[in-house]
Enzyme design. Structure first.
Site, mmCIF file in Angstrom:
data_model
loop_
_atom_site.group_PDB
_atom_site.id
_atom_site.type_symbol
_atom_site.label_atom_id
_atom_site.label_comp_id
_atom_site.label_asym_id
_atom_site.label_seq_id
_atom_site.Cartn_x
_atom_site.Cartn_y
_atom_site.Cartn_z
ATOM 1 N N ASP A 22 0.816 -1.218 0.000
ATOM 2 C CA ASP A 22 0.000 0.000 0.000
ATOM 3 C C ASP A 22 0.851 1.271 0.000
ATOM 4 O O ASP A 22 0.644 2.174 0.817
ATOM 5 C CB ASP A 22 -0.933 0.021 1.219
ATOM 6 C CG ASP A 22 -1.740 -1.248 1.368
ATOM 7 O OD1 ASP A 22 -2.064 -1.862 0.335
ATOM 8 O OD2 ASP A 22 -2.063 -1.624 2.512
ATOM 9 N N GLU A 178 -11.222 0.584 -3.725
ATOM 10 C CA GLU A 178 -10.490 1.054 -2.546
ATOM 11 C C GLU A 178 -9.269 1.850 -2.985
ATOM 12 O O GLU A 178 -9.075 2.129 -4.165
ATOM 13 C CB GLU A 178 -10.066 -0.138 -1.680
ATOM 14 C CG GLU A 178 -9.216 -1.161 -2.402
ATOM 15 C CD GLU A 178 -9.017 -2.449 -1.625
ATOM 16 O OE1 GLU A 178 -9.651 -2.612 -0.569
ATOM 17 O OE2 GLU A 178 -8.225 -3.298 -2.084
#
Length: 503
Positions: A22, A178
């Site tokens: 991420d 997301e």
């Protein structure tokens, strides 16, 4: 860290190998800073610095105090901190992240990304994971979260204004929209998201509009990055963030994995940080080829930081790369009890216990060697490869015996044992990537555990299939961490070595 080849003019990808998922990146002048998810580990959110987008050095962890990061003992593995966004705005650094194990969305600021970072600014009005921050020309701060929805906030107080507003959420019916990031580039506001889930169907898509609130028009070439349905050596590509290079060109950092072995392929290092070039066609970004050997960017590269093989524990504080599940206190982990030694005091009876005392570093190479000189005179402990409480291999010593333990799901077994005569002992773990796959069921690597004798010869006690310490078997979002632990009494460690092996 990546290597540079003068012969073929390439650099290695991933640019930050090992469990660094991420990624979020920002630029401040000539400097680049990048933050990653850390899940159940403390300290949280590693922060890296670079001048060239290729060579990254960890300069700290944003959440390095218990007051910033609460991870209760019952926090699950793969809980904790999800998907930070790191931005530089108005002379300050801003970091927003979700703690799914208790505090929800929280925001931190710093004038120096190496720290210290502020105490948390809580955001009770922001619901959803993967929060993003973006400022418009009027100074409004917009927080966009997975789903995808958006709300205006005051980042200095945490106050929210109005109700969350739904935005474009990717392809109709696509799984897990997301990782939103919002940018003002040229004439448009761009909304970049991930979709498809963080497994093999992961991808990156984008839309654009004339305001930060939309409406957004999806790119006709979506997804602009995905390796779904291919045999590319880098899989699960997604969760991207855009940044301009030193020459004004555009680049994307994103996560990916490197599966090994047979079917379905097992990745053991977790999701890693990769880099790819981006060009613009008709005001849409086009992501270039993702390659393990990436063409060298067209600007001078800095010399990569020399990472020492050995930590002698001579400093009063541990280096920022050392992490522990949920918490780490000086009472249970200190370099001040014995000069030049790390002393660990057991709190749980084994690594099966969520409160176990473990200090490790991310495994960053498919083949590697870890060694430690261990004095177990006052307890029991050793060297371990950890994925979570139910998936770990360790070699453990007492004054009389060394033994290899394997925990795989509900099963725990002493695989081998070896007598010792007391005093410090050198424990060793090696991982060897599978070079030639001869069976569809062949695992990704072999994990060998043993001791070194007085002559330095490795005495292997067990060679275990690495698939059982992989995400495809264990589940979750993390990768392997190799390190030191105590399971009874106090155990002392004189040094720890970690080095890559060829293969």
């Amino acid at each position: 860290m990546p290597s540079t080849s003068a012969r073929d003019n390439t650099v290695s990808n991933p640019v930050i190998p090992g469990f660094h998922p991420d990624p979020s990146v920002c630029r401040a002048g000539e400097d680049y800073y990048l933050a990653c998810s850390s899940f159940e580990y403390f300290p949280g959110v590693p922060v890296f610095h670079s001048r060239d987008l290729v060579h990254w050095t960890q300069i700290g962890n944003a959440l390095d105090r218990p007051s910033q990061l609460r991870l209760p003992p019952d926090s699950t593995s793969s809980g904790g901190l999800y998907a930070p966004t790191l931005r530089h705005h108005d002379g300050r650094f801003w970091l927003i992240v979700t703690n799914v194990s208790g505090d929800g969305n929280v925001l931190f600021t710093a004038t120096d990304p190496a720290g210290p970072w502020s105490e948390p600014i809580r955001l009770p009005g922001v619901q959803g994971i993967d929060p993003d921050l973006a400022w418009d020309e009027e100074g409004n701060c917009w927080c966009t979260v997975a789903g995808v929805s958006q709300i205006r906030i005051d980042p200095r107080t945490g106050e929210t204004f109005g109700e969350p507003r739904r935005l474009w959420s990717g392809a109709p019916g696509a799984k897990a929209p997301e990782a939103p990031h919002l940018y003002h580039i040229g004439d448009y506001w761009y909304l970049l998201i991930a979709e498809g889930g963080t497994e093999r169907c992961h991808g990156v898509s984008i839309a654009r509009g004339h305001t930060p609130c939309g409406p957004f028009e999806p790119c006709p070439a979506n997804p602009i990055l995905t390796h779904r349905g291919t045999d590319h050596p880098v899989q699960n590509t997604g969760h991207g963030d855009l940044v301009q290079g030193p020459d004004g060109s555009w680049w994307m950092v994103f996560l990916g994995v490197r599966p090994q072995g047979g079917t379905p392929g097992w990745h053991v290092l977790g999701r890693e940080t990769f880099l790819a070039p981006v060009t613009w066609v008709d005001d849409w970004p086009v992501v270039g080829e993702v390659s393990p050997a990436m063409p060298r960017p067209p600007w001078p590269l800095q010399e990569p930081a020399v990472v020492p093989v050995r930590d002698d524990f001579e400093l009063s504080e541990l280096a920022p790369g050392w992490i522990s599940p949920r918490s780490r206190s000086e009472e249970n982990c200190t370099t001040k009890e014995r000069t030049g030694w790390l002393s660990l005091r057991a709190r749980g009876g084994s690594l099966d216990d969520p409160e176990a005392v473990f200090v490790g570093r991310r495994q960053q190479h498919l083949s590697c060697r870890a060694r430690a000189l261990v004095d177990p005179a006052e307890g029991r402990g050793g060297l371990a490869v950890r994925l979570d409480e139910q998936h770990h291999y360790e070699i453990e010593t007492t004054p009389a015996e060394v033994r290899v333990i394997a925990r795989i799901g509900p099963l725990r077994s002493v695989v081998a044992s070896h007598p010792v005569t007391g005093g410090p002992v050198v424990l060793r773990i090696e991982t060897s990537v599978a070079q030639h796959v001869t069976d569809a069921r062949q695992g990704p690597d072999t994990v060998s555990l043993g001791v070194e004798n007085a002559e330095g010869t490795f005495v292997e006690l067990a060679a275990l299939d690495g698939r059982y310490l992989s995400t495809e078997v264990a589940g979750g979002f993390t990768g392997r961490v190799i390190g030191l632990y105590a399971s009874a009494g106090t155990v002392h460690f004189d040094w720890f070595d970690y080095e890559p092996l060829e293969g």
